[in-house]
Design a protein around this motif. Structure first.
Motif, PDB file in Angstrom:
ATOM      1  N   GLY A  16      11.089 -17.243 -29.328  1.00 10.34           N
ATOM      2  CA  GLY A  16      12.162 -17.481 -29.851  1.00 10.34           C
ATOM      3  C   GLY A  16      13.493 -17.244 -29.165  1.00 10.34           C
ATOM      4  N   TYR A  17      13.524 -15.963 -28.412  1.00 13.49           N
ATOM      5  CA  TYR A  17      14.647 -15.729 -27.691  1.00 13.49           C
ATOM      6  C   TYR A  17      14.869 -16.638 -26.723  1.00 13.49           C
ATOM      7  CZ  TYR A  17      15.724 -11.393 -30.413  1.00 13.49           C
ATOM      8  OH  TYR A  17      15.831 -10.533 -31.227  1.00 13.49           O
ATOM      9  N   ARG A  18      13.584 -16.595 -25.782  1.00 17.88           N
ATOM     10  CA  ARG A  18      13.396 -17.631 -24.577  1.00 17.88           C
ATOM     11  C   ARG A  18      14.078 -18.995 -24.962  1.00 17.88           C
ATOM     12  NH1 ARG A  18       8.773 -16.287 -23.314  1.00 17.88           N
ATOM     13  NH2 ARG A  18       9.267 -14.934 -21.295  1.00 17.88           N
ATOM     14  N   LYS A  19      13.380 -19.473 -25.773  1.00 13.07           N
ATOM     15  CA  LYS A  19      14.061 -20.920 -26.268  1.00 13.07           C
ATOM     16  C   LYS A  19      15.447 -21.168 -26.516  1.00 13.07           C
ATOM     17  CE  LYS A  19      12.987 -24.741 -29.383  1.00 13.07           C
ATOM     18  NZ  LYS A  19      12.287 -25.416 -30.554  1.00 13.07           N
ATOM     19  N   TYR A  20      16.089 -20.098 -27.153  1.00 12.62           N
ATOM     20  CA  TYR A  20      17.550 -19.948 -27.093  1.00 12.62           C
ATOM     21  C   TYR A  20      18.310 -19.739 -26.169  1.00 12.62           C
ATOM     22  CZ  TYR A  20      21.925 -17.965 -29.415  1.00 12.62           C
ATOM     23  OH  TYR A  20      23.032 -17.957 -29.577  1.00 12.62           O
TER      24      TYR A  20
END
Length: 810
Positions: free
Chosen positions: A336-340
């Motif tokens: 989730g953080y990586r996509k953000y």
């Protein structure tokens, strides 16, 4: 007469004037154009009355004069006229002949000229056609370029080369159409061109919208590629730095590994892998930017560039807000953080490319404004979502992503200092999660520990323990196998876990662009938190647990002592990792000594408490027959059991520090003495016989024997026996019945019964007095019964007076 003469003269003069005037008028008539005669004649009538009659007379005279002259002239020329007529008559015949010849010639000429005329008309017609054709060719030559350009325009529109089409329109309008503007088809063309411009404008704007939608979808991939390249670059630089460190200095613990690196081939392989990835993908490789360029050129050519710029910037701001909006469950997984982060990086990589590939579509001020807005939002989002993370591995991965994210955008010229400041907040969160995790680890270790010395059967087992924990004891090393090490299994496990915590804390310090001193300081502070808060709390909770007995508490004290000694090795361990000397001025020290000392003191206090509780349990088993006539002659069973328990317990204390064992022994004896005293003075106990006093005296004697047997070495003289001095003096007073001495020496420092309080003696004596009355326990003194009774009453009165005096004095 004179008057008549004058009048005659005057008339004569007037007549002369009139004649002269008429003469002038006649001359004017003769010499002037007939159109101008009117004014002249009017002047005749404007003169004197009847002047026109005289003028008419004068005119007639002049006409007659001219007639005479004409007649004279005709008479003069008459003969010549006659001769001319005669000549003409002679010429008539020749003229008729000549006329016939001319007519014949004319006829023949007409016949000959008719064919010439026809040919001439044909030539004229051909010449007109030729001239018309030349004119047509000339006009067509002017029109053909226009038509060719228009055809070219259509082809450009069909092939979607709109910028070229606009240039073609501009040429048509400014160069070609003005040359042939008189033709209708040119007028139609001129009317069509503005419509085509609008169509191109709409199509290019539609392409731009498609492009904006496309980059919104591809931002994730663009950001992923950019961050991967930044990570590869950082990994390569780190590998090179390690290689330099290894070649120039002794092997140290690397910041990215737990063991020294010795094999330089690893660096070469890493470099080779980087060389294989030389082909760097850019945003232009992943996204077609031509719609932006095309639309920008089109709006520039159309003179509406400002509208396009405003629209583009407005749309990108909207997209930025969408990109910066995280998913509600982003904090649950690293993906989730990586996509953000990928989406944000992709967005700003595109903006950076647009900034450098176009002139003025976006400005540095615009991108800085966007970045500042985004940075504030990113920091707020990360603060919120990171606070939900309770997994240190996830927080660590988040930190790595933030570092790569910051490095990537810093490579594109965006300031990221605030992100690195945020990492310090995330570091605190990471440390908190680590502390929670290690609290569970310590709890499991304590729960699984058997709290007994570690048995080692052979040299291998001994080395295995020593390799995990820095233990050195010359006496134990000299012992033969099998042997036991003083600490329990939890000690090397705790020590190893503290080192694991340091490694875990070190992981967060990597790639933060901080000096070794700062990293060393961070490691020491986080380790201090682990020792002073987490481990200390676990030890305190362990000590307070009900199932932890005296044996376990003794082992805990021994364990904390060894852990306290191992703190200096933890200091060396951190120094070896960071290569920062502990003598550095601002180096933070580990607070493990105080942690383990506090835990040891708590364990000691708990030992004292549990010993007292155990003593209380034995005391509760006491079953004195307070009205017995005489004692059994031996100590009570509960007390002997209590003393045996204390002996066995204090034997376990041999491994404790001397003062701890002595304090525990002294505390136990004092508590036992206090409990026995409270038993005697219990308000619910109304009667005590002398036999009960004797029995109680036997029990106290056993306590004194126990104290004098030196259950714990190190006491000087009868120090331990002094714990029972109050009981001894009180019992001696009643056993010997030495009231005279007590009352006489009361208040003297050399009194034999100095420790006997009058109120205590009074309370006990009254219990015996009541028994005497009811049970006649002094029957053996029957002869002196009355005297004894009086003595008791006297003593009671004196004791009461002493007690009252003490209360008044206080």
């Amino acid at each position: 007469m004179n008057t008549v003469t004058i009048r005659a003269n005057m008339a004569e003069s007037e007549s002369l004037e009139t004649i002269t005037e008429h003469e002038r008028i006649l001359q004017e008539i003769e010499s002037t154009d007939t159109a101008c005669v009117g004014p002249t004649l009017r002047s005749v009538y404007d003169d004197q009355p009847n002047a026109h009659k005289r003028f008419m007379e004068k005119l007639d005279a002049r006409i007659r004069n001219h007639d005479r002259e004409i007649e004279k002239m005709c008479n003069f020329h008459h003969q010549g006229f006659v001769d001319a007529i005669t000549e003409l008559l002679k010429v008539r015949a020749d003229a008729e002949k000549l006329m016939g010849q001319v007519s014949d010639t004319n006829r023949r000429l007409q016949d000959a000229g008719r064919e010439v005329k026809a040919q001439t008309e044909e030539v004229i017609r051909c010449r007109i056609q030729q001239r018309n054709m030349a004119t047509t060719v000339e006009k067509l030559q002017l029109c053909i370029p226009v038509l060719e350009m228009y055809s070219k325009l259509k082809e450009q529109l069909e092939s979607k080369r709109y910028y070229s089409a606009l240039k073609t329109m501009e040429q048509l309008e400014n160069i070609y159409i003005p040359r042939v503007s008189q033709y209708r088809f040119c007028q139609i063309m001129a009317e069509t061109l503005p419509k085509l411009r609008e169509e191109i404008k709409e199509i290019s704007m539609s392409d731009l919208k498609d492009f904006l939608e496309s980059i919104r979808k591809h931002s994730d991939k663009i950001g992923e590629t950019a961050m991967r390249q930044a990570q590869q670059h950082r990994t390569f630089n780190s590998a090179v730095q390690k290689q330099v460190t290894l070649s120039c200095a002794k092997p140290l613990y690397g910041l990215n590994s737990r063991t020294p690196l010795h094999h330089n081939g690893l660096i070469t392989e890493a470099a080779d892998e980087e060389e294989m990835d030389e082909e760097v993908l850019t945003a232009q490789d992943l996204v077609d930017f031509s719609p932006v360029y095309r639309c920008l050129h089109i709006y520039t050519v159309l003179g509406d560039r400002e509208t396009f710029e405003n629209y583009y910037r407005k749309q990108r701001k909207k997209q930025a807000r969408l990109v910066l909006q995280p998913q509600s469950n982003m904090h649950e997984t690293v993906e989730g953080y990586r996509k953000y982060f990928n989406q944000i990086v992709g967005f700003f990589v595109v903006e950076d490319h647009i900034l450098h590939a176009t002139q003025g579509l976006v400005t540095r001020a615009f991108t800085d404004e966007l970045w500042n807005m985004a940075l504030s939002k990113i920091i707020a989002v990360l603060r919120t979502h990171s606070s939900y993370c309770d997994d240190p591995d996830l927080v660590l991965e988040l930190k790595n992503l933030i570092v790569i994210f910051a490095d990537t955008l810093q490579g594109y010229g965006f300031p990221v200092n605030r992100l690195f400041d945020l990492l310090f907040e995330v570091r605190d969160q990471y440390n908190e999660t680590l502390l929670k995790k290690w609290a569970l680890v310590f709890r499991d270790i304590f729960e699984q520990d058997n709290y007994s010395p570690i048995p080692v059967e052979n040299e291998e087992e001994y080395k295995a323990v020593v390799s995990r924990f820095p233990f050195h004891d010359a006496e134990i090393e000299k012992q033969q196998f099998p042997k036991k090490l003083p600490m329990s299994q939890s000690v090397p496990q705790i020590y190893a876990q503290v080192k694991e915590f340091i490694y875990a804390s070190l992981k967060f310090s990597e790639s933060l662009h901080r000096s070794s001193t700062e990293i060393d300081d961070m490691l020491r502070k986080s380790t201090n938190l682990l020792l002073t808060r987490t481990l200390s709390s676990c030890l305190q909770n362990l000590i307070k647990k009900p199932h932890i007995g005296l044996t376990e508490l003794v082992q805990i004290i021994i364990n904390t002592t060894h852990l306290e000694h191992a703190c200096k090795y933890l200091e060396d361990f951190i120094t070896n990792i960071t290569n920062v000397s502990p003598e550095t001025v601002h180096t933070t020290r580990l607070y493990g000594l105080s942690t383990f000392k506090d835990a040891r003191h708590a364990a000691e206090g708990e030992i004292y408490t549990k010993l007292n509780q155990k003593i209380d349990e034995f005391i509760q088993l006491a079953d004195y027959e307070w009205g017995m006539a005489e004692s059994d002659g031996r100590a009570s069973g509960y007390l002997m059991d209590l003393i045996n328990f204390l002996r066995s317990t204090f034997q376990v204390f041999t491994h404790l520090p001397g003062k701890v064992a002595q304090t525990a022994c002294m505390s136990a004896c004092k508590h036992l003495a206090t409990s026995l005293m409270q038993m005697l003075l219990d308000p619910e106990l109304k009667q005590i016989s002398m036999g009960a006093i004797q029995q109680f005296n036997l029990d106290v004697m056993q306590c004194e024997l126990f104290a004098s047997s030196e259950p714990v070495p190190g006491f000087q003289g009868d120090t331990l026996q002094l714990a029972f001095i109050d009981l001894r003096q009180l019992l001696d007073l009643f056993m010997v019945w030495d009231w005279s001495t007590y009352l006489a020496d009361y208040g003297q420092p050399t009194s034999k019964y100095l420790r006997v309080n009058p109120s205590t003696a009074l309370a006990l004596l009254e219990k015996m007095k009541d028994t005497s009355k009811k049970n006649n326990i002094f029957s053996q003194f029957r002869k002196n019964d009355r005297d004894k009774q009086k003595l008791i009453e006297t003593v009671v009165k004196q004791l009461r007076s002493l007690v009252n005096g003490m209360s008044q004095h206080s």
